[in-house]
Design a protein around this motif. Sequence first.
Motif: not given
Length: 62
Positions: A8-17
Amino acid sequence: MILDLLVQLTTCGKYRSLTSFKQSGDKLTTEQKETLRRYTDSIICMLEIGMAFHEIKQFLVN
């Protein structure tokens, strides 16, 4: 849980898992890889001083 938080942090929330990221087929950019490394190092330090997952999440998300 920590891996999902890192995604979540690395993708700025684009992916949740991690699962959703892996299923997308996307690859991390060089910048995202560096971000992932920094967050990972920070989380390791926080775990070493005894912080709980909810404390780590609150600290990193805010």
